[in-house]
Enzyme design. Sequence first.
Site, PDB file in Angstrom:
ATOM      1  N   ARG A  37       0.914  -1.251  -0.026  1.00  0.00           N
ATOM      2  CA  ARG A  37       0.032   0.247  -0.080  1.00  0.00           C
ATOM      3  C   ARG A  37       1.065   1.054  -0.447  1.00  0.00           C
ATOM      4  O   ARG A  37       0.482   2.631  -0.881  1.00  0.00           O
ATOM      5  CB  ARG A  37      -0.714  -0.300   1.330  1.00  0.00           C
ATOM      6  CG  ARG A  37      -2.202  -1.273   0.851  1.00  0.00           C
ATOM      7  CD  ARG A  37      -3.129  -1.150   1.958  1.00  0.00           C
ATOM      8  NE  ARG A  37      -4.056  -1.923   2.018  1.00  0.00           N
ATOM      9  CZ  ARG A  37      -5.242  -2.228   2.664  1.00  0.00           C
ATOM     10  NH1 ARG A  37      -4.790  -2.226   3.785  1.00  0.00           N
ATOM     11  NH2 ARG A  37      -5.968  -3.069   2.263  1.00  0.00           N
ATOM     12  N   LYS A 201     -21.231 -16.170   0.514  1.00  0.00           N
ATOM     13  CA  LYS A 201     -22.585 -15.558   0.702  1.00  0.00           C
ATOM     14  C   LYS A 201     -23.224 -14.838  -0.156  1.00  0.00           C
ATOM     15  O   LYS A 201     -22.169 -13.698  -0.721  1.00  0.00           O
ATOM     16  CB  LYS A 201     -22.478 -14.887   1.927  1.00  0.00           C
ATOM     17  CG  LYS A 201     -22.529 -14.952   3.230  1.00  0.00           C
ATOM     18  CD  LYS A 201     -22.995 -14.333   4.353  1.00  0.00           C
ATOM     19  CE  LYS A 201     -22.526 -15.358   5.933  1.00  0.00           C
ATOM     20  NZ  LYS A 201     -23.392 -13.690   7.083  1.00  0.00           N
ATOM     21  N   GLY A 354      -9.892  -6.986  -1.799  1.00  0.00           N
ATOM     22  CA  GLY A 354      -9.927  -8.363  -0.176  1.00  0.00           C
ATOM     23  C   GLY A 354      -8.675 -10.112  -1.017  1.00  0.00           C
ATOM     24  O   GLY A 354      -7.669 -10.224  -1.102  1.00  0.00           O
ATOM     25  N   GLY A 377     -13.376  -3.216   0.073  1.00  0.00           N
ATOM     26  CA  GLY A 377     -14.549  -2.376   0.020  1.00  0.00           C
ATOM     27  C   GLY A 377     -15.253  -1.828  -0.755  1.00  0.00           C
ATOM     28  O   GLY A 377     -15.926  -1.483  -1.680  1.00  0.00           O
TER      29      GLY A 377
HETATM   30  P1  AMP Z   1     -16.654 -12.782   1.349  1.00  0.00           P
HETATM   31  O1  AMP Z   1     -15.658 -12.420   2.069  1.00  0.00           O
HETATM   32  O2  AMP Z   1     -18.273 -13.466   1.053  1.00  0.00           O
HETATM   33  O3  AMP Z   1     -15.557 -13.027   0.147  1.00  0.00           O
HETATM   34  O4  AMP Z   1     -16.202 -15.193   1.884  1.00  0.00           O
HETATM   35  C1  AMP Z   1     -14.445 -14.970   1.302  1.00  0.00           C
HETATM   36  C2  AMP Z   1     -14.741 -16.358   2.637  1.00  0.00           C
HETATM   37  O5  AMP Z   1     -15.235 -17.310   2.482  1.00  0.00           O
HETATM   38  C3  AMP Z   1     -13.273 -16.369   2.482  1.00  0.00           C
HETATM   39  O6  AMP Z   1     -12.721 -16.756   4.230  1.00  0.00           O
HETATM   40  C4  AMP Z   1     -13.669 -18.006   2.423  1.00  0.00           C
HETATM   41  O7  AMP Z   1     -12.597 -19.229   3.239  1.00  0.00           O
HETATM   42  C5  AMP Z   1     -14.588 -18.375   2.523  1.00  0.00           C
HETATM   43  N1  AMP Z   1     -15.234 -19.107   1.664  1.00  0.00           N
HETATM   44  C6  AMP Z   1     -15.013 -19.801   0.421  1.00  0.00           C
HETATM   45  N2  AMP Z   1     -15.501 -20.529   0.373  1.00  0.00           N
HETATM   46  C7  AMP Z   1     -15.901 -21.254   0.029  1.00  0.00           C
HETATM   47  C8  AMP Z   1     -16.530 -23.097   1.386  1.00  0.00           C
HETATM   48  N3  AMP Z   1     -17.022 -23.624   0.478  1.00  0.00           N
HETATM   49  N4  AMP Z   1     -16.910 -23.334   2.600  1.00  0.00           N
HETATM   50  C9  AMP Z   1     -16.332 -22.332   3.465  1.00  0.00           C
HETATM   51  N5  AMP Z   1     -16.147 -21.531   3.227  1.00  0.00           N
HETATM   52  C10 AMP Z   1     -15.846 -20.420   1.643  1.00  0.00           C
END
Ligand code: AMP
Length: 396
Positions: A37, A201, A354, A377
């Site tokens: 950064r 999610k 991220g 973000g």
């Molecule tokens: P996000 O912040 O929504 O981008 O989610 C990222 C997080 O989701 C990371 O810490 C990943 O390890 C987790 N993740 C991605 N795929 C899976 C999965 N199939 N099962 C559990 N965690 C997951």
Amino acid sequence: MALKTIDALQLAGKRVFIRVDFNVPLDEQGKVTDDARIRAALPTITYAIAQKAKVILASHLGRPKGKSDDKARFTLEPAAVRLSELLGQDVILADDCAGDGVVKLARELREGQVLLLENLRFHPEEEANDEGFAKELAALCDVWVNDAFGTAHRAHASTAGMARFVKEKAAGFLVKKEVEYLGKALGNPARPFVALVGGAKVSDKIKVLENLLARADTVCIGGAMAYTFLAAQEVPVGKSLVEKDKLELARQIMDKARARKVDLLLPVDHVCGDAPKETARRVVVADRAIPADLMGLDIGPRTLDAYRQRILSAGTVFWNGPMGLFEQKPWAEGTSGVARAMAQAKGVTVVGGGDSAAAVEQAGLVDQMTHVSTGGGASLEFIEGRELPGVKACED
Ligand code: AMP
């Protein structure tokens, strides 16, 4: 609208306040463990120095609760040390970002000198976008430049508020680069435009998905969110993470994709475990359906291959969100495989910040991408189609 950048202003002899993102990771000894950064802000800083500006830098670091208690943990001193090494010149570190002492330091600055203010978040007024605090910061300078893309989605005193109280303002080169690459990927992509969206999610990525469905030719889904989509099609997903209250939403997104003739690809095979643990039994399931006692933790090899083919034949690829639980080695292959495919792609490759940016960095592939965003973000909100306050504030 074309963004006005720092090179459109006369800087010689002026006090130029540059909001940078020096929110860097530190080790136990307080040493900077990743200076990406700081390096990302160098083009703007060295430009201002070369133009004989009196340079005032300001940033936040972490989430300090109060000033005095957290001073040792959240001081910008390690960033000042690293910046000084990178610039090859002294960096004066103020012991605060506001108050008489800082006013004096700013007044005494000579052309080409660099003053770094102490952590902005030692003052709660920063995040509250307090008008008095914004005016105090603005009074330090003649020109305000925002080069902190990582906080551009926040309307804080230094990222947006103070812009109203300065005579001249502009974006720095990093903000310009981010807005240009993310904007081009979305607004005028070379086709086919392939987007990969992963992460935990669906609910976090709805707006991103909707905006991409209006622009992309292909959307490849990975990560835990894929199981909500599969469950919405009544495919058995075993113990995988599913947002049960988002099944209808997933169906609506799939309907929208069909109506817009966007190829929405879901995993056709999986790497599964009996628990989300490094030590869990690793099972490749060569089918869309997942047995009841297993959970999907990564996309499978055939899915990776299908996504790779799309990436390699794309005119533009945009990627945000990991394909699996990539922090643990047994489930990291889908995510690193996507990173490698993007590195080989001939088209424009843009990685949202991220986790996906971290994965690209881990794989040592940053230099082989067209653009890796420095803002998690902020890049998501940009891709959602939202106006970023820190970018808006740079406009007249
Ligand atoms: P996000 O912040 O929504 O981008 O989610 C990222 C997080 O989701 C990371 O810490 C990943 O390890 C987790 N993740 C991605 N795929 C899976 C999965 N199939 N099962 C559990 N965690 C997951």
